[in-house]
Write a protein that holds these residues in place. Structure first.
Motif, mmCIF file in Angstrom:
data_model
loop_
_atom_site.group_PDB
_atom_site.id
_atom_site.type_symbol
_atom_site.label_atom_id
_atom_site.label_comp_id
_atom_site.label_asym_id
_atom_site.label_seq_id
_atom_site.Cartn_x
_atom_site.Cartn_y
_atom_site.Cartn_z
ATOM 1 N N ASP A 25 1.054 -1.079 -0.235
ATOM 2 C CA ASP A 25 0.726 -0.061 0.122
ATOM 3 C C ASP A 25 0.781 1.613 -0.103
ATOM 4 O OD1 ASP A 25 -1.527 2.420 0.342
ATOM 5 O OD2 ASP A 25 -2.680 0.773 2.177
ATOM 6 N N LYS A 33 0.059 4.059 -0.392
ATOM 7 C CA LYS A 33 -0.138 5.197 0.026
ATOM 8 C C LYS A 33 -0.071 5.108 1.528
ATOM 9 C CE LYS A 33 -3.728 6.177 -2.667
ATOM 10 N NZ LYS A 33 -5.565 6.707 -2.907
ATOM 11 N N ALA A 34 -0.023 4.222 2.537
ATOM 12 C CA ALA A 34 0.480 4.312 3.356
ATOM 13 C C ALA A 34 1.685 3.638 3.856
ATOM 14 C CB ALA A 34 -0.817 3.510 4.340
ATOM 15 N N ASP A 35 2.744 3.753 2.570
ATOM 16 C CA ASP A 35 4.193 3.556 3.099
ATOM 17 C C ASP A 35 4.350 1.810 3.281
ATOM 18 O OD1 ASP A 35 6.602 3.900 2.397
ATOM 19 O OD2 ASP A 35 7.112 4.806 4.479
ATOM 20 N N ARG A 36 3.160 0.996 3.356
ATOM 21 C CA ARG A 36 3.527 -0.726 3.947
ATOM 22 C C ARG A 36 3.523 -1.541 2.582
ATOM 23 N NH1 ARG A 36 -1.751 -2.772 5.940
ATOM 24 N NH2 ARG A 36 -0.059 -4.119 7.216
#
Length: 423
Positions: free
Chosen positions: A353, A355-358
């Motif tokens: 993800d 956007k969540a930097d995951r």
């Protein structure tokens, strides 16, 4: 099957020999089940060598496309080989029994040779579950009857590992026409019926298979279907891939009544169709269009009707999809993991993800609402419904897990170990 890392103390001596004679001693306190496990004991017991023979790389990872020939039931681990079924008690670190087929096995496993046996299957929905393991055997010549190849299924009591019954059955005529080795596996079971598929190892020019439905109460074959490779067994239905000819790459998704073998539905003919079970309510299908190979399909099907429940993104192509035994399916590969609702097939979460930097972990197993795996920073566990990180590291990334034990590769010894759940 992807590798798991584990920090543990020095491994005990390997359990290779037959179990010693029982002696009197203090009663063993029953283990407490953890559902799902949050962590595991720091040290484990060594699994029998048959459980990983020829399946691990020098670096201590599972070889590509390898699945462990092991199934778990409470504290027992059952190991299949081409010539025997081992019942290994992880509490006492001893092999309780070694069950062999009545016929002469076509292949025998020796140390360090690849164990190509399919994992055994534990039947569900019963107060007395069975462990089922199939074998390919040679029947000796008798009188005017020449020696011949046949199959045999062996059943053991899942709680004790003791032999229950066996059923030999004939193999089809097409097996005499192919030179590549045969394979046999139990696809699954529902109620009192189990499904066994006989095939030969993948070939670019020839592909054949036969599926059998076995009555687990009467110990007899209910029906057979040639040119059908079963992929999933759900309540009252078996689904899989039906070929018209064994010499092309076109096949059809089909559903048969589990008890009678009557066809209930079939789909369109597709190119390089692949199907796998995704739990009791979904079947995962990947294929290409027959007329245009550039058009690909990734779908969840309803196994009862063949209807498409969800069209999935190309991100899941080539994935392994595991149902967690509760209500979630997780599809994962080397660099992605996606969670789906187990009945509708709706997407719940997806990693990576940006956007969540995951990032996505290397998933090793899923069980009862928990996803286990590892990243470059260590072992991780995720909530299967949300994909969120579980705060505490599990300590190992198990390849197989239930409420009592987990199976994983020890990073220091590159050996397959069984760990108790600890919380």
């Amino acid at each position: 099957m992807m590798a798991a890392t584990a920090g543990c103390t020095k491994a005990p001596d390997r359990v290779d020999a037959a179990p010693p004679a029982s002696t009197s001693g203090p009663a063993v306190t029953p283990r407490v089940a953890h559902d799902p496990p949050a962590k595991f004991s720091p040290s484990g017991v060594l699994m029998p060598w048959e459980a990983s023979s020829g399946l691990l790389s020098v670096g201590g990872t599972w070889l590509s496309n390898t699945r462990s020939p092991v199934v778990l039931h409470h504290e027992m681990a059952y190991v299949a080989t081409p010539d025997r079924l081992l019942a290994f008690d992880t509490t006492n670190a001893e092999t309780k029994d070694s069950i062999t087929p009545e016929g002469e096995p076509l292949a025998k496993l020796t140390r360090n040779s690849p164990n190509g046996a399919a994992p055994p299957v534990v039947t569900g929905g019963s107060t007395s579950p069975l462990v089922l393991a199939p074998f390919l055997v040679r029947q000796a010549a008798v009188g005017t009857q020449s020696a011949r190849t046949s199959a045999e299924i062996v059943a053991a009591d899942a709680a004790t590992g003791k032999f229950a019954w066996r059923l030999p059955f004939e193999v089809p005529e097409w097996t005499k026409e192919v030179l590549s080795p045969l394979t046999v596996s139990v696809v699954g079971s529902s109620g009192n019926v189990a499904v066994v598929t006989l095939a030969h190892k993948d070939s670019v020019v020839y592909s054949a298979s036969t599926t059998y439905a076995i009555d687990l109460t009467a110990h007899r074959v209910l029906w057979t279907q040639d040119m059908f490779k079963a992929s999933a067994v759900t309540e009252g239905m078996v689904t899989g891939e039906k070929r018209n000819k064994p010499i092309d790459d076109y096949s059809t998704a089909v559903g048969y009544d589990l008890t009678t073998g009557a066809e209930r539905w079939h789909g369109e003919e597709l190119y390089r169709l692949d199907m796998q079970s995704a739990g009791p309510h979904l079947v995962f299908l990947t294929a290409s269009d027959k007329s245009d190979y550039r058009t690909t399909y990734q779908q969840f099907l309803d196994p009862m009707t063949g209807a498409v429940k969800q069209n999935l993104s190309k991100a899941v192509q080539g994935s392994r999809c595991d149902h967690d035994g509760a209500d979630t399916v997780v599809c994962f590969g080397r660099d992605h993991a996606v969670g789906f609702e187990g009945t509708s097939g709706a997407t719940l979460w997806e990693l990576p993800d940006k956007k969540a930097d995951r990032i996505a972990p290397r998933v090793t197993s899923v069980w009862h609402g928990r996803v286990y795996g590892r990243t470059g920073s260590g072992t991780v566990a995720l909530d299967a419904r949300t994909g969120a990180d579980v705060p505490a590291q599990p300590g190992i990334a198990p390849d197989l897990v239930n409420g009592y034990i987990a199976i994983a590769i020890d990073a220091s010894s590159n050996e397959l170990m069984a760990y108790q759940t600890a919380g």
